[in-house]
Enzyme design. Structure first.
Site, PDB file in Angstrom:
ATOM      1  N   ASP A  54       7.050  41.908  22.027  1.00  0.00           N
ATOM      2  CA  ASP A  54       8.285  40.157  22.684  1.00  0.00           C
ATOM      3  C   ASP A  54       8.012  39.962  21.013  1.00  0.00           C
ATOM      4  OD1 ASP A  54       8.744  38.625  22.679  1.00  0.00           O
ATOM      5  OD2 ASP A  54       9.109  38.950  24.678  1.00  0.00           O
ATOM      6  N   HIS A  56      15.648  43.346  30.424  1.00  0.00           N
ATOM      7  CA  HIS A  56      14.418  44.288  30.253  1.00  0.00           C
ATOM      8  C   HIS A  56      12.850  43.297  31.606  1.00  0.00           C
ATOM      9  CE1 HIS A  56      15.490  40.669  28.241  1.00  0.00           C
ATOM     10  NE2 HIS A  56      14.436  39.590  27.989  1.00  0.00           N
ATOM     11  N   HIS A 103       9.351  42.000  31.203  1.00  0.00           N
ATOM     12  CA  HIS A 103       7.687  41.756  30.305  1.00  0.00           C
ATOM     13  C   HIS A 103       6.494  41.706  30.471  1.00  0.00           C
ATOM     14  CE1 HIS A 103      10.898  37.857  28.330  1.00  0.00           C
ATOM     15  NE2 HIS A 103      11.393  38.399  29.219  1.00  0.00           N
TER      16      HIS A 103
END
Length: 144
Positions: free
Chosen positions: A31, A101, A103
């Site tokens: 990220d 998505h 994390h």
């Protein structure tokens, strides 16, 4: 909603990414706005803007890869003591990029990250009522 996202470019190889894992269905990369060092995003290569659009098998694959990444975060120089998974589905839930998505957030003591919620203590009758409503919604979904 426009299916184009920065994730589409990363998957296509036209935008930079620090890749961690890739297979035919899933891509995992660092990220660029990590909440803790080692924060990884796991994305399906086949775009889905929401969980409702995500193929269930592909959703399972996201979590399988997330598990592998979690172990790597513990075994690598990140040396995570724990891991949080986070997936925002919808604007109100905090979703900013409309390509599902996951994390994978490594945790270490004192890292400053955490859930900031105030749990409530509803009556059993309220819990039972909501459970019945959810069962009804699941039954209706299973009939279609």
């Amino acid at each position: 909603m426009n299916p184009y996202t920065i994730f589409s470019e990363i998957i296509a190889g036209t935008a930079p990414a620090s890749k961690v894992y890739e297979d035919d269905d899933v891509l995992a990369f660092m990220d660029i706005r990590p909440v803790t060092p080692g924060h990884v995003l796991v994305v399906p290569k086949r775009a889905a803007t929401s969980l409702a659009e995500l193929d269930p098998d592909l959703g399972g694959r996201l979590f399988q890869v997330g598990q592998k990444i979690a172990q790597a975060l513990r075994d690598s120089e990140v040396a995570a003591d724990g891991v949080n998974f986070f997936l925002a589905d919808g604007v109100t839930a905090g979703q900013e990029i409309f390509h599902v998505h996951l994390h994978v957030i490594p945790r270490t003591p004192g890292d400053g990250f955490g859930l900031r919620a105030r749990p409530t203590s509803p009556a059993r009758a309220d819990l039972d009522y909501l459970a019945g409503s959810l069962r009804g919604a699941l039954d209706r979904a299973n009939r279609t």
